[in-house]
Design a protein around this motif. Structure first.
Motif, short mmCIF file in Angstrom:
data_model
loop_
_atom_site.label_atom_id
_atom_site.label_comp_id
_atom_site.label_asym_id
_atom_site.label_seq_id
_atom_site.Cartn_x
_atom_site.Cartn_y
_atom_site.Cartn_z
N VAL A 49 11.42 20.79 6.17
CA VAL A 49 11.67 21.33 5.18
C VAL A 49 10.94 22.67 5.26
O VAL A 49 9.79 22.89 5.89
CB VAL A 49 11.18 20.57 4.04
N THR A 50 11.78 23.86 4.83
CA THR A 50 10.96 25.13 4.64
C THR A 50 11.26 25.86 3.49
O THR A 50 11.82 25.21 2.41
CB THR A 50 12.15 25.96 5.59
N PRO A 51 10.65 27.05 3.07
CA PRO A 51 10.80 27.74 1.81
C PRO A 51 12.12 27.84 1.61
O PRO A 51 12.51 27.81 0.36
CB PRO A 51 9.98 29.25 2.32
N GLY A 52 13.02 28.05 2.40
CA GLY A 52 14.55 28.04 2.14
C GLY A 52 15.29 26.89 2.00
O GLY A 52 16.43 27.02 1.40
N THR A 53 14.62 25.47 2.15
CA THR A 53 15.34 24.62 1.82
C THR A 53 14.74 23.54 1.05
O THR A 53 14.86 22.20 0.92
CB THR A 53 15.57 23.73 3.15
N VAL A 54 13.75 24.22 -0.08
CA VAL A 54 12.69 23.21 -0.68
C VAL A 54 13.90 22.53 -1.91
O VAL A 54 13.34 21.54 -2.71
CB VAL A 54 11.91 24.08 -1.53
N ASP A 55 14.89 22.99 -2.07
CA ASP A 55 15.94 22.36 -3.14
C ASP A 55 16.97 21.62 -2.41
O ASP A 55 18.01 21.14 -3.11
CB ASP A 55 16.51 23.60 -4.23
N ALA A 56 17.09 21.67 -1.02
CA ALA A 56 18.25 21.07 -0.19
C ALA A 56 18.25 19.48 -0.41
O ALA A 56 17.29 19.04 -0.26
CB ALA A 56 18.25 21.38 1.12
N PRO A 57 19.29 18.81 -0.69
CA PRO A 57 19.36 17.52 -0.87
C PRO A 57 18.87 16.77 0.44
O PRO A 57 18.41 15.63 0.39
CB PRO A 57 20.63 17.29 -1.08
N ASP A 58 18.88 17.24 1.59
CA ASP A 58 18.79 16.74 2.70
C ASP A 58 17.50 17.15 3.36
O ASP A 58 17.10 16.63 4.47
CB ASP A 58 19.75 16.99 3.87
N ARG A 59 16.67 17.72 2.69
CA ARG A 59 15.24 18.03 3.06
C ARG A 59 14.35 16.79 3.05
O ARG A 59 14.64 15.72 2.60
CB ARG A 59 14.77 18.86 2.29
N ASP A 60 13.60 16.79 4.09
CA ASP A 60 12.41 15.70 3.77
C ASP A 60 11.54 16.09 2.52
O ASP A 60 11.38 17.38 2.18
CB ASP A 60 11.52 15.86 5.07
N ARG A 61 11.04 15.11 2.02
CA ARG A 61 10.07 15.15 1.00
C ARG A 61 8.64 14.85 1.40
O ARG A 61 8.42 13.70 1.87
CB ARG A 61 10.50 14.06 -0.21
N PHE A 62 7.73 15.46 1.00
CA PHE A 62 6.27 15.17 1.15
C PHE A 62 5.53 15.35 -0.32
O PHE A 62 5.62 16.22 -0.78
CB PHE A 62 5.56 16.13 1.96
N LEU A 63 4.98 14.19 -0.48
CA LEU A 63 4.26 14.01 -1.68
C LEU A 63 2.62 13.88 -1.39
O LEU A 63 2.18 13.02 -0.60
CB LEU A 63 4.96 12.63 -2.39
N LEU A 64 2.10 14.67 -1.94
CA LEU A 64 0.35 14.81 -1.90
C LEU A 64 0.05 13.84 -3.18
O LEU A 64 -0.27 14.28 -4.15
CB LEU A 64 -0.18 16.08 -1.77
N SER A 65 -0.39 12.61 -2.59
CA SER A 65 -0.90 11.85 -3.64
C SER A 65 -2.58 12.06 -3.86
O SER A 65 -3.07 11.87 -5.13
CB SER A 65 -0.92 10.27 -3.07
N LYS A 66 -3.09 12.54 -2.79
CA LYS A 66 -4.43 12.92 -2.84
C LYS A 66 -4.68 14.30 -3.30
O LYS A 66 -5.28 15.17 -2.79
CB LYS A 66 -4.93 12.67 -1.27
N GLY A 67 -4.21 14.27 -4.62
CA GLY A 67 -4.10 15.74 -5.21
C GLY A 67 -5.42 16.40 -5.82
O GLY A 67 -5.26 17.45 -6.50
N HIS A 68 -6.48 15.44 -5.71
CA HIS A 68 -7.67 16.24 -6.26
C HIS A 68 -8.31 16.94 -5.42
O HIS A 68 -9.29 17.67 -5.85
CB HIS A 68 -8.71 14.96 -6.95
N GLY A 69 -7.86 17.17 -4.40
CA GLY A 69 -8.36 18.03 -3.17
C GLY A 69 -7.58 19.11 -2.50
O GLY A 69 -7.26 18.59 -1.39
#
Length: 233
Positions: A49-69
């Motif tokens: 995933v890059t700044p240019g592909t943040v909405d691309a359907p085939d991008r990888d997704r990264f989810l920060l669950s540890k979001g308090h830091g």
């Protein structure tokens, strides 16, 4: 909404400077710095995933669950051009998009709003199922959680489901900085193994060990990497 920018070439040793731009109370500094190396390796060498592909359907997704830091997360996103580093100095301010918990509607590249612990892994499971329903079997979903989050029942339910369901697109990074109140028999890795996951435990500061664990094949099974970090470092 802030816009993405072209990132100047950065290396890992610039992260301390970028993180130092974020000041004020409620920084959760140790929670942030414990994630820095894993985030750096993921965004620099693993995530598709890059700044240019943040909405691309085939991008990888990264989810920060540890979001308090999220300080390290913001620094890494800025270093890779998702937004300009000038935003870092406003971290936590009333008019800043960079809050003490990430907001997916304000932070370019953020997939979820997070900070309420225990939700990231269930959301990652749902993301994989949603991708499958659309016939998208190539994008990978990554979620970063903290060791103490495993005390949350929602994580245990997601963990127990993902293994038998064979969610190969799912990858979980557990930052083990010894912040959990209760130890688990056999350690964190044993809990994932019992649910049918592919698991490795590595030094959470060793970039090559992290990369090898992140890219190891795991056909037919979700992947978990337990990254051990000394809280005093």
């Amino acid at each position: 909404m802030t816009k993405t920018t072209v990132a100047p070439k950065r290396d890992y040793y610039d992260m301390n400077r970028l993180m130092s731009l974020m000041t004020g109370d409620e920084k959760h500094g140790p929670a942030a710095t414990s994630t820095l190396d894993a985030l750096w390796v993921l965004y620099g060498r693993v995530l598709r995933v890059t700044p240019g592909t943040v909405d691309a359907p085939d991008r990888d997704r990264f989810l920060l669950s540890k979001g308090h830091g999220p300080m390290a997360y913001y620094a890494v996103l800025a270093a890779h051009g998702f937004f300009g580093e000038e935003l870092l100095a406003g971290f936590g301010a009333y008019d800043s998009p960079l809050g003490h918990h990430p907001d997916r509607t304000l932070v370019p590249g953020a997939e979820i709003g997070s900070g309420s612990l225990g939700h990231g892994l269930p959301l990652a499971v749902g993301s994989v199922l949603g991708l499958r329903a659309q016939g998208l079997t190539d994008p990978r979903v990554w979620v970063l959680i903290g060791d103490a989050e495993l005390d949350e029942g929602s994580n245990h339910e997601a963990l127990a489901y993902a293994g038998p369901a064979g969610l190969e697109q799912l990858h979980t990074v557990v930052i083990d900085n010894a912040s959990a109140s209760y130890a688990r028999p056999g350690g964190i890795a044993a809990r994932f193994e019992a649910a049918g996951w592919s698991v490795d435990t590595v030094d959470g500061r060793n970039h090559e060990a992290l990369y090898a664990a992140f890219t190891a094949p795991h056909p037919g099974r979700p992947r978990a990497v337990v990254a051990r970090v000394d809280p005093k470092e």
